[in-house]
Design a protein around this motif. Structure first.
Motif, PDB file in Angstrom:
ATOM      1  N   ILE A   8       0.837  -1.211   0.000  1.00 11.93           N
ATOM      2  CA  ILE A   8       0.000   0.000   0.000  1.00 11.93           C
ATOM      3  C   ILE A   8       0.868   1.256   0.000  1.00 11.93           C
ATOM      4  O   ILE A   8       0.540   2.250  -0.653  1.00 11.93           O
ATOM      5  CB  ILE A   8      -0.964  -0.009   1.206  1.00 11.93           C
ATOM      6  CG1 ILE A   8      -2.018  -1.093   1.002  1.00 11.93           C
ATOM      7  CG2 ILE A   8      -1.628   1.347   1.396  1.00 11.93           C
ATOM      8  CD1 ILE A   8      -2.919  -1.313   2.196  1.00 11.93           C
ATOM      9  N   SER A   9       2.005   1.224   0.704  1.00 10.55           N
ATOM     10  CA  SER A   9       2.886   2.397   0.708  1.00 10.55           C
ATOM     11  C   SER A   9       3.439   2.677  -0.683  1.00 10.55           C
ATOM     12  O   SER A   9       3.677   3.827  -1.039  1.00 10.55           O
ATOM     13  CB  SER A   9       4.028   2.212   1.710  1.00 10.55           C
ATOM     14  OG  SER A   9       4.964   1.262   1.240  1.00 10.55           O
ATOM     15  N   GLY A  10       3.638   1.635  -1.480  1.00 14.59           N
ATOM     16  CA  GLY A  10       4.068   1.832  -2.861  1.00 14.59           C
ATOM     17  C   GLY A  10       3.019   2.545  -3.685  1.00 14.59           C
ATOM     18  O   GLY A  10       3.329   3.455  -4.462  1.00 14.59           O
ATOM     19  N   PHE A  11       1.751   2.155  -3.505  1.00 13.51           N
ATOM     20  CA  PHE A  11       0.678   2.820  -4.239  1.00 13.51           C
ATOM     21  C   PHE A  11       0.443   4.242  -3.734  1.00 13.51           C
ATOM     22  O   PHE A  11       0.125   5.131  -4.507  1.00 13.51           O
ATOM     23  CB  PHE A  11      -0.614   2.004  -4.158  1.00 13.51           C
ATOM     24  CG  PHE A  11      -0.622   0.808  -5.057  1.00 13.51           C
ATOM     25  CD1 PHE A  11      -0.690   0.959  -6.429  1.00 13.51           C
ATOM     26  CD2 PHE A  11      -0.546  -0.465  -4.531  1.00 13.51           C
ATOM     27  CE1 PHE A  11      -0.685  -0.142  -7.269  1.00 13.51           C
ATOM     28  CE2 PHE A  11      -0.550  -1.579  -5.353  1.00 13.51           C
ATOM     29  CZ  PHE A  11      -0.612  -1.415  -6.721  1.00 13.51           C
ATOM     30  N   SER A  12       0.601   4.444  -2.441  1.00  9.25           N
ATOM     31  CA  SER A  12       0.385   5.794  -1.910  1.00  9.25           C
ATOM     32  C   SER A  12       1.487   6.758  -2.342  1.00  9.25           C
ATOM     33  O   SER A  12       1.286   7.969  -2.352  1.00  9.25           O
ATOM     34  CB  SER A  12       0.270   5.769  -0.383  1.00  9.25           C
ATOM     35  OG  SER A  12       1.493   5.397   0.196  1.00  9.25           O
ATOM     36  N   ALA A  13       2.647   6.233  -2.719  1.00  7.41           N
ATOM     37  CA  ALA A  13       3.731   7.092  -3.221  1.00  7.41           C
ATOM     38  C   ALA A  13       3.355   7.745  -4.550  1.00  7.41           C
ATOM     39  O   ALA A  13       3.896   8.783  -4.907  1.00  7.41           O
ATOM     40  CB  ALA A  13       5.016   6.294  -3.375  1.00  7.41           C
ATOM     41  N   LEU A  14       2.410   7.130  -5.272  1.00  9.26           N
ATOM     42  CA  LEU A  14       1.968   7.729  -6.528  1.00  9.26           C
ATOM     43  C   LEU A  14       1.159   8.999  -6.288  1.00  9.26           C
ATOM     44  O   LEU A  14       1.185   9.925  -7.089  1.00  9.26           O
ATOM     45  CB  LEU A  14       1.119   6.726  -7.319  1.00  9.26           C
ATOM     46  CG  LEU A  14       1.838   5.493  -7.836  1.00  9.26           C
ATOM     47  CD1 LEU A  14       0.841   4.543  -8.476  1.00  9.26           C
ATOM     48  CD2 LEU A  14       2.920   5.869  -8.822  1.00  9.26           C
ATOM     49  N   CYS A  15       0.417   9.032  -5.176  1.00  4.86           N
ATOM     50  CA  CYS A  15      -0.482  10.155  -4.910  1.00  4.86           C
ATOM     51  C   CYS A  15       0.129  11.225  -4.018  1.00  4.86           C
ATOM     52  O   CYS A  15      -0.185  12.396  -4.151  1.00  4.86           O
ATOM     53  CB  CYS A  15      -1.748   9.637  -4.248  1.00  4.86           C
ATOM     54  SG  CYS A  15      -2.586   8.368  -5.191  1.00  4.86           S
ATOM     55  N   MET A  16       0.939  10.811  -3.068  1.00  4.55           N
ATOM     56  CA  MET A  16       1.456  11.766  -2.085  1.00  4.55           C
ATOM     57  C   MET A  16       2.836  11.311  -1.624  1.00  4.55           C
ATOM     58  O   MET A  16       3.261  10.220  -1.892  1.00  4.55           O
ATOM     59  CB  MET A  16       0.506  11.846  -0.895  1.00  4.55           C
ATOM     60  CG  MET A  16       0.331  10.531  -0.176  1.00  4.55           C
ATOM     61  SD  MET A  16      -0.972  10.598   1.003  1.00  4.55           S
ATOM     62  CE  MET A  16      -1.957   9.217   0.473  1.00  4.55           C
ATOM     63  N   GLY A  17       3.495  12.179  -0.918  1.00  2.00           N
ATOM     64  CA  GLY A  17       4.786  11.812  -0.353  1.00  2.00           C
ATOM     65  C   GLY A  17       5.941  12.162  -1.259  1.00  2.00           C
ATOM     66  O   GLY A  17       5.778  12.580  -2.408  1.00  2.00           O
ATOM     67  N   GLN A  18       7.116  11.963  -0.731  1.00  2.00           N
ATOM     68  CA  GLN A  18       8.353  12.269  -1.431  1.00  2.00           C
ATOM     69  C   GLN A  18       9.143  10.972  -1.602  1.00  2.00           C
ATOM     70  O   GLN A  18       9.566  10.382  -0.629  1.00  2.00           O
ATOM     71  CB  GLN A  18       9.168  13.276  -0.605  1.00  2.00           C
ATOM     72  CG  GLN A  18      10.437  13.726  -1.250  1.00  2.00           C
ATOM     73  CD  GLN A  18      10.190  14.629  -2.443  1.00  2.00           C
ATOM     74  OE1 GLN A  18       9.172  15.272  -2.547  1.00  2.00           O
ATOM     75  NE2 GLN A  18      11.123  14.667  -3.354  1.00  2.00           N
TER      76      GLN A  18
END
Length: 113
Positions: A8-18
């Motif tokens: 899930i953290s991999g997919f959330s990197a597409l939307c937000m985060g650095q």
């Protein structure tokens, strides 16, 4: 649960985060691929004495450490920006004030003549 969190953290990197990867192009895509591969690897190694489970806990800890470091760096950049803006405002104000005083002195001298 930790394995799913890695994916899930991999997919959330597409939307937000650095992303942590130092590349100019495709940083978010590479972060997604790396997290997917790590999550899948963790899933397959869970049968070997819970290696994948411990690995997912360590990976989650690294993600938390990275996010805390990013937050501290962001706060430091904001403080520097505020300090720079304050110095610029004070400097510009004093320069404008000096110009006003100079024009007043010049106009006073002209009025005396």
């Amino acid at each position: 649960m930790g394995i799913l969190g890695t994916i899930i953290s991999g997919f959330s990197a597409l939307c937000m985060g650095q992303p942590r990867i130092n590349m100019k192009e495709g940083r978010k895509l590479i972060t997604l691929v790396v997290n997917l591969l790590v999550g899948i690897s963790q899933f397959f190694t869970i049968t070997f004495l819970f290696v994948g489970w411990f690995w997912s806990i360590a990976w989650g800890g690294l993600l938390i450490i990275h996010s805390m470091q990013y937050r501290e760096a962001l706060q430091q950049r904001r403080q520097e920006a505020v300090a720079t803006a304050a110095i610029e405002a004070l400097t510009k104000d004093s320069i404008l004030h000096r110009r006003d005083v100079k024009t007043l002195v010049k106009s006073h001298k002209k009025s005396k003549k």
